[in-house]
Design an enzyme around this catalytic site. Structure first.
Site, PDB file in Angstrom:
ATOM      1  N   CYS A  85     -11.380   4.468   9.926  1.00 30.52           N
ATOM      2  CA  CYS A  85     -11.410   3.081   9.443  1.00 30.52           C
ATOM      3  C   CYS A  85     -10.095   2.335   9.650  1.00 30.52           C
ATOM      4  O   CYS A  85     -10.051   1.116   9.505  1.00 30.52           O
ATOM      5  CB  CYS A  85     -11.814   3.037   7.969  1.00 30.52           C
ATOM      6  SG  CYS A  85     -10.553   3.623   6.823  1.00 30.52           S
ATOM      7  N   HIS A 122      -2.364  -2.378  -6.694  1.00 29.74           N
ATOM      8  CA  HIS A 122      -3.508  -2.357  -5.780  1.00 29.74           C
ATOM      9  C   HIS A 122      -3.291  -1.265  -4.738  1.00 29.74           C
ATOM     10  O   HIS A 122      -2.235  -1.183  -4.117  1.00 29.74           O
ATOM     11  CB  HIS A 122      -3.648  -3.714  -5.084  1.00 29.74           C
ATOM     12  CG  HIS A 122      -4.666  -3.733  -4.000  1.00 29.74           C
ATOM     13  ND1 HIS A 122      -6.021  -3.716  -4.254  1.00 29.74           N
ATOM     14  CD2 HIS A 122      -4.534  -3.765  -2.656  1.00 29.74           C
ATOM     15  CE1 HIS A 122      -6.675  -3.741  -3.101  1.00 29.74           C
ATOM     16  NE2 HIS A 122      -5.791  -3.771  -2.116  1.00 29.74           N
ATOM     17  N   HIS A 125      -9.678   0.280  -1.579  1.00 30.93           N
ATOM     18  CA  HIS A 125     -11.059   0.235  -2.060  1.00 30.93           C
ATOM     19  C   HIS A 125     -11.717   1.592  -1.889  1.00 30.93           C
ATOM     20  O   HIS A 125     -11.284   2.401  -1.070  1.00 30.93           O
ATOM     21  CB  HIS A 125     -11.853  -0.827  -1.292  1.00 30.93           C
ATOM     22  CG  HIS A 125     -11.378  -2.210  -1.570  1.00 30.93           C
ATOM     23  ND1 HIS A 125     -10.336  -2.789  -0.877  1.00 30.93           N
ATOM     24  CD2 HIS A 125     -11.782  -3.124  -2.485  1.00 30.93           C
ATOM     25  CE1 HIS A 125     -10.123  -4.004  -1.355  1.00 30.93           C
ATOM     26  NE2 HIS A 125     -10.987  -4.236  -2.328  1.00 30.93           N
ATOM     27  N   ARG A 137     -15.304   7.423   0.031  1.00 25.76           N
ATOM     28  CA  ARG A 137     -14.166   7.209   0.928  1.00 25.76           C
ATOM     29  C   ARG A 137     -13.187   6.281   0.221  1.00 25.76           C
ATOM     30  O   ARG A 137     -13.446   5.102   0.050  1.00 25.76           O
ATOM     31  CB  ARG A 137     -14.612   6.580   2.248  1.00 25.76           C
ATOM     32  CG  ARG A 137     -13.449   6.154   3.147  1.00 25.76           C
ATOM     33  CD  ARG A 137     -13.921   5.680   4.512  1.00 25.76           C
ATOM     34  NE  ARG A 137     -14.930   4.644   4.456  1.00 25.76           N
ATOM     35  CZ  ARG A 137     -14.688   3.331   4.579  1.00 25.76           C
ATOM     36  NH1 ARG A 137     -13.456   2.889   4.766  1.00 25.76           N
ATOM     37  NH2 ARG A 137     -15.687   2.466   4.519  1.00 25.76           N
ATOM     38  N   CYS A 139     -10.250   4.321   0.660  1.00 28.03           N
ATOM     39  CA  CYS A 139      -9.560   3.688   1.779  1.00 28.03           C
ATOM     40  C   CYS A 139      -8.300   3.026   1.211  1.00 28.03           C
ATOM     41  O   CYS A 139      -8.391   2.060   0.459  1.00 28.03           O
ATOM     42  CB  CYS A 139     -10.509   2.671   2.396  1.00 28.03           C
ATOM     43  SG  CYS A 139      -9.890   1.846   3.839  1.00 28.03           S
TER      44      CYS A 139
END
Length: 154
Positions: A85, A122, A125, A137, A139
């Site tokens: 990704c 943060h 996701h 997953r 990411c």
């Protein structure tokens, strides 16, 4: 001018963080002084680094991935895999209390944002298209992580 801690200092401080650590609360100004512009944008403003640009994307060393902002352990290299990704991917966090999950409806999508449970940074996701081990997953932006290599005697 933004201050940027050296990797050596950060690695030393990672070991000081334990599960019992308290929540880290800092002012916006304190975060700006501690983090580089890119770290601040991603970690405090929910930004995203460009895909395939992160320094930890292809890291295959054994160790722990900790939060850039507060050094809390978040992921283990045991759970890292190449999802293709463009960002480091993990099938699970280091423990069930390491990350927070928030619904994210930005950019016309419904996603689940992941944040550091200790400092609310943060991270990225989590998606339900991961490997068979967990089906998830995680990411994660490289800039939101610090890698702490575990030396092995092989």
């Amino acid at each position: 001018m933004h201050k940027k801690s050296s990797t050596l200092i950060r690695k030393r401080e990672i070991s000081d963080v334990t599960k019992e650590s308290k929540v880290v609360l800092k002012s916006d100004q304190q975060w700006r002084e501690q983090l580089s512009e890119q770290e601040y944008h991603v970690c405090r403003e929910q930004g995203t680094e460009p895909p395939f640009s992160g320094k930890l994307l292809h890291n295959k060393d054994s160790g722990e991935y900790a939060c850039t902002c507060c050094y809390a352990p978040l992921f283990s290299s045991v759970n890292k895999y190449d999802s293709g990704c463009g960002w480091p991917s993990f099938d699970a966090p280091i423990n069930e209390t390491a990350v927070l999950y928030l619904d994210d409806f930005s950019h016309g999508m419904k996603r689940v944002e992941i944040r550091c449970a200790r400092c609310d940074s943060h991270l990225g996701h989590v998606f339900p298209d991961g490997p068979k081990t967990t089906g998830e997953r995680f990411c994660v932006n490289s800039v939101s992580l610090i890698f702490n290599k575990i030396e092995t005697n092989e």
